[in-house]
Design a protein around this motif. Sequence first.
Motif, PDB file in Angstrom:
ATOM      1  N   SER B 198      10.443   1.283   8.282  1.00  0.00           N
ATOM      2  CA  SER B 198       9.215   0.578   8.636  1.00  0.00           C
ATOM      3  C   SER B 198       8.032   1.166   7.877  1.00  0.00           C
ATOM      4  N   MET B 199       7.146   0.267   7.443  1.00  0.00           N
ATOM      5  CA  MET B 199       5.901   0.725   6.826  1.00  0.00           C
ATOM      6  C   MET B 199       5.080   1.403   7.921  1.00  0.00           C
ATOM      7  N   LEU B 200       4.633   2.633   7.630  1.00  0.00           N
ATOM      8  CA  LEU B 200       3.826   3.375   8.594  1.00  0.00           C
ATOM      9  C   LEU B 200       2.406   2.818   8.574  1.00  0.00           C
ATOM     10  N   ILE B 201       1.938   2.362   9.701  1.00  0.00           N
ATOM     11  CA  ILE B 201       0.576   1.820   9.761  1.00  0.00           C
ATOM     12  C   ILE B 201      -0.193   2.567  10.851  1.00  0.00           C
ATOM     13  N   GLY B 202      -1.366   3.071  10.516  1.00  0.00           N
ATOM     14  CA  GLY B 202      -2.140   3.817  11.509  1.00  0.00           C
ATOM     15  C   GLY B 202      -3.288   4.529  10.841  1.00  0.00           C
ATOM     16  N   ASP B 203      -3.713   5.622  11.422  1.00  0.00           N
ATOM     17  CA  ASP B 203      -4.866   6.356  10.926  1.00  0.00           C
ATOM     18  C   ASP B 203      -4.424   7.363   9.865  1.00  0.00           C
ATOM     19  N   SER B 204      -4.690   7.039   8.598  1.00  0.00           N
ATOM     20  CA  SER B 204      -4.203   7.909   7.525  1.00  0.00           C
ATOM     21  C   SER B 204      -5.012   9.199   7.408  1.00  0.00           C
ATOM     22  N   SER B 205      -6.061   9.342   8.218  1.00  0.00           N
ATOM     23  CA  SER B 205      -6.808  10.600   8.181  1.00  0.00           C
ATOM     24  C   SER B 205      -6.353  11.556   9.295  1.00  0.00           C
ATOM     25  N   SER B 206      -5.387  11.083  10.095  1.00  0.00           N
ATOM     26  CA  SER B 206      -4.940  11.947  11.196  1.00  0.00           C
ATOM     27  C   SER B 206      -4.094  13.107  10.644  1.00  0.00           C
ATOM     28  N   GLY B 207      -4.012  14.173  11.404  1.00  0.00           N
ATOM     29  CA  GLY B 207      -3.346  15.393  10.952  1.00  0.00           C
ATOM     30  C   GLY B 207      -1.871  15.207  10.645  1.00  0.00           C
ATOM     31  N   SER B 208      -1.188  14.346  11.396  1.00  0.00           N
ATOM     32  CA  SER B 208       0.261  14.212  11.222  1.00  0.00           C
ATOM     33  C   SER B 208       0.630  13.121  10.207  1.00  0.00           C
ATOM     34  N   TRP B 209      -0.410  12.435   9.655  1.00  0.00           N
ATOM     35  CA  TRP B 209      -0.132  11.272   8.790  1.00  0.00           C
ATOM     36  C   TRP B 209       0.759  11.621   7.601  1.00  0.00           C
ATOM     37  N   ASP B 210       0.390  12.685   6.877  1.00  0.00           N
ATOM     38  CA  ASP B 210       1.126  13.018   5.656  1.00  0.00           C
ATOM     39  C   ASP B 210       2.598  13.284   5.934  1.00  0.00           C
ATOM     40  N   ASP B 211       2.857  14.009   7.025  1.00  0.00           N
ATOM     41  CA  ASP B 211       4.255  14.302   7.375  1.00  0.00           C
ATOM     42  C   ASP B 211       4.977  13.023   7.768  1.00  0.00           C
ATOM     43  N   ASP B 212       4.305  12.198   8.565  1.00  0.00           N
ATOM     44  CA  ASP B 212       4.930  10.942   9.019  1.00  0.00           C
ATOM     45  C   ASP B 212       5.199  10.021   7.826  1.00  0.00           C
ATOM     46  N   PHE B 213       4.246   9.985   6.889  1.00  0.00           N
ATOM     47  CA  PHE B 213       4.403   9.127   5.706  1.00  0.00           C
ATOM     48  C   PHE B 213       5.573   9.632   4.853  1.00  0.00           C
ATOM     49  N   SER B 214       5.670  10.977   4.722  1.00  0.00           N
ATOM     50  CA  SER B 214       6.755  11.565   3.924  1.00  0.00           C
ATOM     51  C   SER B 214       8.123  11.208   4.499  1.00  0.00           C
ATOM     52  N   GLU B 215       8.174  11.035   5.815  1.00  0.00           N
ATOM     53  CA  GLU B 215       9.430  10.648   6.474  1.00  0.00           C
ATOM     54  C   GLU B 215       9.957   9.306   5.952  1.00  0.00           C
ATOM     55  N   THR B 216       9.047   8.467   5.450  1.00  0.00           N
ATOM     56  CA  THR B 216       9.466   7.145   4.971  1.00  0.00           C
ATOM     57  C   THR B 216       9.816   7.173   3.484  1.00  0.00           C
ATOM     58  N   ARG B 217       9.798   8.360   2.863  1.00  0.00           N
ATOM     59  CA  ARG B 217      10.020   8.475   1.408  1.00  0.00           C
ATOM     60  C   ARG B 217      11.337   9.200   1.109  1.00  0.00           C
ATOM     61  N   ILE B 218      11.977   8.813  -0.018  1.00  0.00           N
ATOM     62  CA  ILE B 218      13.219   9.512  -0.371  1.00  0.00           C
ATOM     63  C   ILE B 218      13.127  10.311  -1.665  1.00  0.00           C
ATOM     64  N   GLY B 219      12.075  10.157  -2.394  1.00  0.00           N
ATOM     65  CA  GLY B 219      11.980  10.931  -3.636  1.00  0.00           C
ATOM     66  C   GLY B 219      10.784  10.491  -4.428  1.00  0.00           C
TER      67      GLY B 219
END
Lengths: 75, 442
Positions: B198-219
Amino acid sequence: MMIKEIKLVLLLPLIIGATGCVSLGVEPWQRDLLAKDEMSLNGSGVDSALDDHIYFSKEASSGGKGFSGGGCGCN
Amino acid sequence: MKTNTNIKAALTIATAALLGTSNAAQAETTSTAGVEESAWEFDSAFLFYSEVDRVSASEAIINATKTFADDQVLNLKLTVDVLTGASANGAVAQPNVQTFTRPSGNGQYTITAGDTPLDDTFHDTRVQLNGQWTQLIAPNYTASGGVHISKEYDYLSLGINGNIAFDFDRKNSTFSAGFSYFQDTFTPEGRIPKPFTSMLIGDSSSGSWDDDFSETRIGSEDTKTTTDILLGFTQVINRRMISQFNYSYSMVDGYLTDPFKILSVVSDFNAPDSGIAQDYIYESRPDSRIKQSIYAQSLYHFEHSVLDISYRYMWDDWKITSHTIDSRFRIPLGDTFGRESYIQPHFRFYQQSAAEFYQPFLIDGDTLPAYASADYRIGEMTTFTVGLKYGLLVNNGDDLSFRLEYYRQIPTNAGFDEPGVLNDVDLYPTIDAIIGQVTYSF
């Protein structure tokens, strides 16, 4: 159906080639029109290159006339 | 005219310098021991492509050709293009406002109710270099070899090609066989998404955003290779006509998914909010594709005009088939406007069927297919191009031409039933584009 069509088109050049020596072609001194730039099979290479790039980016097919290639991550 | 000569001389010196050849100042034809060596010939073009509300591209080409002694031909080509604008992200239009995350993961964009979702962050500059050497290797045998390099911000493409042609029957017939191999590396902005996450949609300035976004990436990067084989036969039919027939086989392996494309997952037919998007997931395509095509082209010289017409049939193992008809009719205008000139109407027709895994949207609750993409470019579609080119001879036989074309893409429904609200929005919007080009050959 599709295979039959493909075979036909693939065989066509061979048939033309086989009969070519008999009835097709011209003598060297009859090439006046064929020698003109506008009778070149790749008349405007620049136009073709630009067109190929557009259609490669926008459609699911590429190549045919030349290599279909890789070349860009076009959007 | 003087300026023109200066440009040509400058380009000749620049090209020769690049090649390390010593005859840098040689800008005119010379004859050595009966074999002719020509001056450099240049084709330059500037093209502007613009879609209504979507992508715009500017492309410049300079193509240099030199024929050496014994008919050896060197061709060098530099292409630069700049692309900006918006591209469909694959999601369907909705009766409400939609929010998507940018491919980079940095920030969001919203789409107005009823509009096709377009991601407007595309901006790329590409530089491409091609070199090709062609020469006779034996009587009636011509060989050619070339290299290709293309680099853009997130994409690198390297390629080689080779071709051999055999002339027979007084050079009225030619068989040719060629191959090309491309190695492409894709390093997309925001890295490569996991297929079907799923495309992560939410507050990209939040502290956990980068980690959550990385979860959707494979390389961060992936590659693909393209191997082409091209067999051709050319035949002079008579004094007025020449024909060409090609068969091509193309194998593409590797990362063929578009990392920027998503699919809407919508509520099913019976749900109270039928057709409303519940999720957006990243698309997934097979990691190989085999394309084949047959191509036929004929040119016919009428009393004054020349007709150039071609047909291509393409089919692949994604179950896409396509028909392309391309035609040009060159009509000389004589010296009507004080210079020798011509006009050339152009008409192109293209029709493709959808890839077997093309889906305009997915239904919530259904089992996920092995592959799915909502990219309209692999859906069912018809396109038309109509254009006109006007060319005239200027100084010393240099050729100046202008081309203006109109290109329309008409995506169509390949037989998908639309649940609920999707009946009220346009899932297959038509795309109109204008192509303008100026070419100067000297």
